[in-house]
Design a protein around this motif. Sequence first.
Motif, PDB file in Angstrom:
ATOM      1  N   ASP A   1      -6.303  -1.510  -5.724  1.00  0.00           N
ATOM      2  CA  ASP A   1      -7.749  -1.306  -5.886  1.00  0.00           C
ATOM      3  C   ASP A   1      -8.428  -2.596  -6.335  1.00  0.00           C
ATOM      4  O   ASP A   1      -9.509  -2.947  -5.831  1.00  0.00           O
TER       5      ASP A   1
ATOM      6  N   ARG B   1       0.835  -1.209   0.000  1.00  0.00           N
ATOM      7  CA  ARG B   1       0.000   0.000   0.000  1.00  0.00           C
ATOM      8  C   ARG B   1       0.874   1.264   0.000  1.00  0.00           C
ATOM      9  O   ARG B   1       0.547   2.259  -0.654  1.00  0.00           O
TER      10      ARG B   1
ATOM     11  N   ARG C   1      -1.093   1.038  -7.511  1.00  0.00           N
ATOM     12  CA  ARG C   1      -2.356   1.554  -6.988  1.00  0.00           C
ATOM     13  C   ARG C   1      -3.534   0.820  -7.620  1.00  0.00           C
ATOM     14  O   ARG C   1      -4.503   0.455  -6.927  1.00  0.00           O
ATOM     15  N   ALA C   2      -3.453   0.588  -8.916  1.00  0.00           N
ATOM     16  CA  ALA C   2      -4.512  -0.150  -9.606  1.00  0.00           C
ATOM     17  C   ALA C   2      -4.588  -1.590  -9.100  1.00  0.00           C
ATOM     18  O   ALA C   2      -5.688  -2.146  -8.952  1.00  0.00           O
TER      19      ALA C   2
ATOM     20  N   ALA D   1       2.162   1.741  -3.422  1.00  0.00           N
ATOM     21  CA  ALA D   1       1.138   2.262  -4.333  1.00  0.00           C
ATOM     22  C   ALA D   1       1.110   3.780  -4.360  1.00  0.00           C
ATOM     23  O   ALA D   1       0.631   4.386  -5.332  1.00  0.00           O
ATOM     24  N   ARG D   2       1.642   4.434  -3.325  1.00  0.00           N
ATOM     25  CA  ARG D   2       1.701   5.894  -3.323  1.00  0.00           C
ATOM     26  C   ARG D   2       2.666   6.418  -4.384  1.00  0.00           C
ATOM     27  O   ARG D   2       2.600   7.595  -4.762  1.00  0.00           O
ATOM     28  N   ARG D   3       3.552   5.545  -4.862  1.00  0.00           N
ATOM     29  CA  ARG D   3       4.581   5.945  -5.828  1.00  0.00           C
ATOM     30  C   ARG D   3       4.361   5.355  -7.215  1.00  0.00           C
ATOM     31  O   ARG D   3       5.148   5.620  -8.122  1.00  0.00           O
ATOM     32  N   SER D   4       3.336   4.525  -7.349  1.00  0.00           N
ATOM     33  CA  SER D   4       3.129   3.836  -8.624  1.00  0.00           C
ATOM     34  C   SER D   4       1.643   3.717  -8.941  1.00  0.00           C
ATOM     35  O   SER D   4       0.887   3.122  -8.160  1.00  0.00           O
ATOM     36  N   ASP D   5       1.233   4.254 -10.079  1.00  0.00           N
ATOM     37  CA  ASP D   5      -0.161   4.138 -10.496  1.00  0.00           C
ATOM     38  C   ASP D   5      -0.533   2.686 -10.778  1.00  0.00           C
ATOM     39  O   ASP D   5      -1.665   2.259 -10.510  1.00  0.00           O
ATOM     40  N   ASP D   6       0.417   1.920 -11.320  1.00  0.00           N
ATOM     41  CA  ASP D   6       0.130   0.515 -11.619  1.00  0.00           C
ATOM     42  C   ASP D   6      -0.108  -0.283 -10.338  1.00  0.00           C
ATOM     43  O   ASP D   6      -1.010  -1.134 -10.283  1.00  0.00           O
TER      44      ASP D   6
END
Length: 212
Positions: free
Chosen positions: A131, A117, A127-128, A120-125
Amino acid sequence: MIMIAPQAEPAPGNIKVTRQDWIDLALQTLVSDGIESVRVLTLGQKLGVSRSSFYWYFQSRQDLLDQLLAHWHDTNTKAIVERAKRPAETIIKAVLNVFECWADERLFDPRLDFAVREWARRSDDVRAAIDQADNDRLGAIREMYRRHGYPEEDAFIRARVLYYMQIGYYVLDLKEPVEARVSHLAAYLRAFTGHEPSEADVAHFMHFIAAR
């Protein structure tokens, strides 16, 4: 230039360092120091091998990072989804199946989940991926409630309460001993299901805790 595909076997000259060694150390580093510390040179120095060992097993650093994300999915998310889908005679037993993930870190590693998690603050992939994992976990728990006769909205909200409460424990880094939590097991089950657990249900889960 001829590209040699990454291998699963130990690299020549580094017979004691395997692909899994790289992955295990990368996972440990991710959890302890964050994704920015997962670097080929740093990992190689800790393993006592050269960069060539890394490229025997992986195409690139991104390849390694993809393996870390796959490991996270195949453990943490898979465990919750599998247990939520297990057949159970009652909703109490079904919820207790999911509780196994919270009680056994071999099934669900909270430190790894928190580290991903943060990643995910540093990577959109990533983060996806987070989610999607949350949706898959919640979806499986929601369907668990629906199978046991809860209306759609009730199943949706109960799944969110059960899942988000547990994730909140990890995010807040609460230090409550597992013994203290399970002492309230019957009350948790009443809150999550609206039903009274039997003494046998509680005793069975307590046996699972003791046998970990």
